[in-house]
Design a protein around this motif. Structure first.
Motif, short mmCIF file in Angstrom:
data_model
loop_
_atom_site.label_atom_id
_atom_site.label_comp_id
_atom_site.label_asym_id
_atom_site.label_seq_id
_atom_site.Cartn_x
_atom_site.Cartn_y
_atom_site.Cartn_z
N ALA A 76 0.83 -1.20 0.00
CA ALA A 76 0.00 0.00 0.00
C ALA A 76 0.87 1.26 0.00
CB ALA A 76 -0.94 0.00 1.20
N GLU A 77 1.92 1.27 0.82
CA GLU A 77 2.80 2.42 0.88
C GLU A 77 3.54 2.63 -0.44
OE1 GLU A 77 4.69 5.74 1.84
OE2 GLU A 77 3.08 4.79 3.01
N THR A 78 3.95 1.54 -1.08
CA THR A 78 4.61 1.65 -2.37
C THR A 78 3.64 2.16 -3.43
OG1 THR A 78 6.03 -0.22 -1.77
CG2 THR A 78 5.97 0.40 -4.08
N GLY A 79 2.39 1.71 -3.36
CA GLY A 79 1.38 2.22 -4.29
C GLY A 79 1.18 3.71 -4.14
N ARG A 80 1.14 4.20 -2.90
CA ARG A 80 1.00 5.65 -2.68
C ARG A 80 2.20 6.41 -3.22
NH1 ARG A 80 -1.45 3.80 2.14
NH2 ARG A 80 0.55 3.78 3.24
N LEU A 81 3.37 5.84 -3.02
CA LEU A 81 4.60 6.48 -3.51
C LEU A 81 4.56 6.66 -5.02
CD1 LEU A 81 7.62 7.30 -2.92
CD2 LEU A 81 8.18 4.91 -3.38
N LEU A 82 4.13 5.63 -5.73
CA LEU A 82 4.08 5.70 -7.19
C LEU A 82 2.91 6.56 -7.67
CD1 LEU A 82 4.92 1.98 -8.06
CD2 LEU A 82 6.45 3.95 -8.07
N ALA A 83 1.79 6.51 -6.97
CA ALA A 83 0.63 7.31 -7.37
C ALA A 83 0.92 8.80 -7.29
CB ALA A 83 -0.58 6.96 -6.49
N GLU A 84 1.76 9.19 -6.33
CA GLU A 84 2.06 10.60 -6.12
C GLU A 84 3.13 11.13 -7.07
OE1 GLU A 84 3.14 10.63 -2.04
OE2 GLU A 84 1.07 10.34 -1.31
N SER A 85 3.78 10.24 -7.82
CA SER A 85 4.82 10.68 -8.76
C SER A 85 4.17 11.16 -10.05
CB SER A 85 5.79 9.53 -9.05
OG SER A 85 6.81 9.95 -9.92
#
Length: 283
Positions: free
Chosen positions: A121-130
């Motif tokens: 989930a944290e990795t998904g947020r990281l990529l979504a915000e890029s």
């Protein structure tokens, strides 16, 4: 990975490194052990050093780092771990069936890794915000990068596929960073193109957080990635099977969608309306 390296023996060898902080040189040795399991249990320290491209003393220090008195003790441990590793048997089917069943095992191990939903989930947020989101995949990894990017573009406003090497690759990474990118998703699969690893270093130098989908937690990508997401590659056929890495890519895309559900729904509805207007699909 050698064809003789069964999924069971690889898992047992990987367990040796669990929780141990390894140096880059030690990760190269660990990767060698994984790639050549279980045959490596019968190699000398000099032979392992030659395979890994390191010095023989480095192999000894590696064994000590894992809690052994020296390499002979580590080799005995490797033999104990792999002695009972099952090989092919008559009831396992032919070599094609065995290859497919090995992929089922790879998927089963991936499912076990996904018990930690917070990390995905944290990795998904990281990529979504890029914004933009560069996606790197060279040579054998290029189709996976393209597959991921095709669907990601439906829910992310700016996905940039980087599937060509050469001198322009660093330019494109720097341009993405200048445009506001904060992260890079990289597919790093055997045989690990040198250009891919160079690109990971360039991405870090440009200030990007590197997320790598790779075949092993001790692959060369671990030296350069901030987040490593392993998914085993099948090696029973002439060419590798990428079933687990592709599955992991789609799981990660789900995490990107979950990171911004309202935006995801809005973009998907806009795409469906456009597709209907243009009559893109038959069904």
């Amino acid at each position: 990975m050698n064809e003789g390296a069964t999924a069971a023996s690889v898992d047992q060898v990987l367990d040796l490194f669990d929780g141990v902080r390894l140096t880059p040189t030690q990760r190269r040795i660990a990767h060698c052990l994984v790639q050549h399991a279980p045959a490596v249990a019968y190699l000398s320290a000099a032979e392992v050093a030659d395979l890994a491209g390191v010095s023989q003393p480095s192999v000894t220090r590696f064994a000590v780092a894992l809690g052994h008195d020296g390499y002979p003790a580590l080799r005995r441990r490797l033999r104990d771990l792999t002695a009972g590793t099952p090989g092919g048997s008559a009831d396992a089917g032919n070599e094609l069936q065995q290859a497919v069943r090995a992929e089922m095992g790879n998927l089963d191990r991936l499912a076990g890794q996904l018990a930690d939903r917070d990390r995905i989930a944290e990795t998904g947020r990281l990529l979504a915000e890029s914004r933009p989101l560069p996606v790197l995949g060279l040579r054998a990894a290029a189709p996976l990068a393209a597959y991921f990017a095709y669907f990601a573009a439906k829910v992310h406003p700016d996905v940039r596929v980087l599937d060509d090497g050469g001198s322009l690759l660093t330019d494109r990474l720097e341009q993405a960073a200048e445009a506001g990118a904060s992260a890079l998703l990289a597919f790093v699969l055997p045989r690990y193109p040198r250009e891919t690893l160079d690109a990971l270093r360039d991405a870090r130098a440009a200030g990007l957080t590197v997320v790598a989908i790779t075949d092993s937690p001790v692959s060369p990508a671990t030296e350069h990635a901030h987040v490593v997401l392993p998914a085993a590659v099948g090696a029973q056929l002439v060419f590798d099977l990428h079933t687990a890495p592709m599955t992991l890519a789609m799981v990660l895309l789900q995490a990107i969608c979950d990171a911004a559900p309202a935006d995801t729904q809005r973009r998907l509805e806009a795409f469906e309306a456009s597709a209907a207007r243009r009559q893109l699909f038959l069904g």
